[in-house]
Design a protein around this motif. Sequence first.
Motif, PDB file in Angstrom:
ATOM      1  N   GLU A  57       0.836  -1.204   0.000  1.00  0.00           N
ATOM      2  CA  GLU A  57       0.000   0.000   0.000  1.00  0.00           C
ATOM      3  C   GLU A  57       0.867   1.247   0.000  1.00  0.00           C
ATOM      4  O   GLU A  57       0.593   2.203  -0.725  1.00  0.00           O
ATOM      5  CB  GLU A  57      -0.931  -0.008   1.205  1.00  0.00           C
ATOM      6  CG  GLU A  57      -1.843   1.182   1.260  1.00  0.00           C
ATOM      7  CD  GLU A  57      -2.704   1.212   2.510  1.00  0.00           C
ATOM      8  OE1 GLU A  57      -3.535   2.122   2.597  1.00  0.00           O
ATOM      9  OE2 GLU A  57      -2.532   0.358   3.389  1.00  0.00           O
ATOM     10  N   LYS A  58       1.924   1.239   0.796  1.00  0.00           N
ATOM     11  CA  LYS A  58       2.810   2.405   0.850  1.00  0.00           C
ATOM     12  C   LYS A  58       3.510   2.615  -0.482  1.00  0.00           C
ATOM     13  O   LYS A  58       3.618   3.740  -0.961  1.00  0.00           O
ATOM     14  CB  LYS A  58       3.836   2.227   1.964  1.00  0.00           C
ATOM     15  CG  LYS A  58       3.294   2.420   3.346  1.00  0.00           C
ATOM     16  CD  LYS A  58       4.364   2.224   4.393  1.00  0.00           C
ATOM     17  CE  LYS A  58       3.766   2.310   5.780  1.00  0.00           C
ATOM     18  NZ  LYS A  58       4.780   2.024   6.817  1.00  0.00           N
ATOM     19  N   SER A  99       0.997   3.987  -2.948  1.00  0.00           N
ATOM     20  CA  SER A  99       0.689   5.389  -2.655  1.00  0.00           C
ATOM     21  C   SER A  99       1.823   6.318  -3.062  1.00  0.00           C
ATOM     22  O   SER A  99       1.598   7.492  -3.343  1.00  0.00           O
ATOM     23  CB  SER A  99       0.387   5.561  -1.168  1.00  0.00           C
ATOM     24  OG  SER A  99      -0.747   4.825  -0.812  1.00  0.00           O
ATOM     25  N   ALA A 133       0.313  10.058  -9.385  1.00  0.00           N
ATOM     26  CA  ALA A 133      -1.136   9.882  -9.535  1.00  0.00           C
ATOM     27  C   ALA A 133      -1.505   9.319 -10.901  1.00  0.00           C
ATOM     28  O   ALA A 133      -2.393   8.467 -11.011  1.00  0.00           O
ATOM     29  CB  ALA A 133      -1.851  11.207  -9.304  1.00  0.00           C
ATOM     30  N   ARG A 186      -0.793   5.568 -10.901  1.00  0.00           N
ATOM     31  CA  ARG A 186      -1.792   4.851 -10.093  1.00  0.00           C
ATOM     32  C   ARG A 186      -3.093   4.720 -10.859  1.00  0.00           C
ATOM     33  O   ARG A 186      -3.722   3.655 -10.867  1.00  0.00           O
ATOM     34  CB  ARG A 186      -2.051   5.586  -8.775  1.00  0.00           C
ATOM     35  CG  ARG A 186      -0.987   5.400  -7.745  1.00  0.00           C
ATOM     36  CD  ARG A 186      -1.430   5.979  -6.434  1.00  0.00           C
ATOM     37  NE  ARG A 186      -1.894   7.351  -6.626  1.00  0.00           N
ATOM     38  CZ  ARG A 186      -1.649   8.348  -5.828  1.00  0.00           C
ATOM     39  NH1 ARG A 186      -0.985   8.153  -4.734  1.00  0.00           N
ATOM     40  NH2 ARG A 186      -2.097   9.554  -6.074  1.00  0.00           N
TER      41      ARG A 186
END
Length: 104
Positions: free
Chosen positions: A31-32, A35, A39, A42
């Motif tokens: 998850e890190k 993140s 953007a 992702r």
Amino acid sequence: MSDHSELHPEGSSGASPQKDGGMIRTLRENEKSFSALPALKRTGILLAAVIAALAVGSVFLLAVGADPAEAYYHMLIRPLTKITYLGEISIYFVPLLLIGLGVS
């Protein structure tokens, strides 16, 4: 008994995630790292996942002889075209929602 050390890297005992934190730690690290991505990257990954899911679903729909475009229209677009269709969705959705909340 056979040696299963190759199944559990770095000497991990293979205990449940609650005891050793291995799986939970890995999910948090993933998850890190996700993140930390830009953007746009992702968004691209998420869109690729959605497209891949639709493609896999299309294969199954074709296997049973259905038209994937028509099936996806009836699942994703048609329910949003009339207010009565939204009511019909809520008739099925609310009980599933309540069961899901009760189980969690």
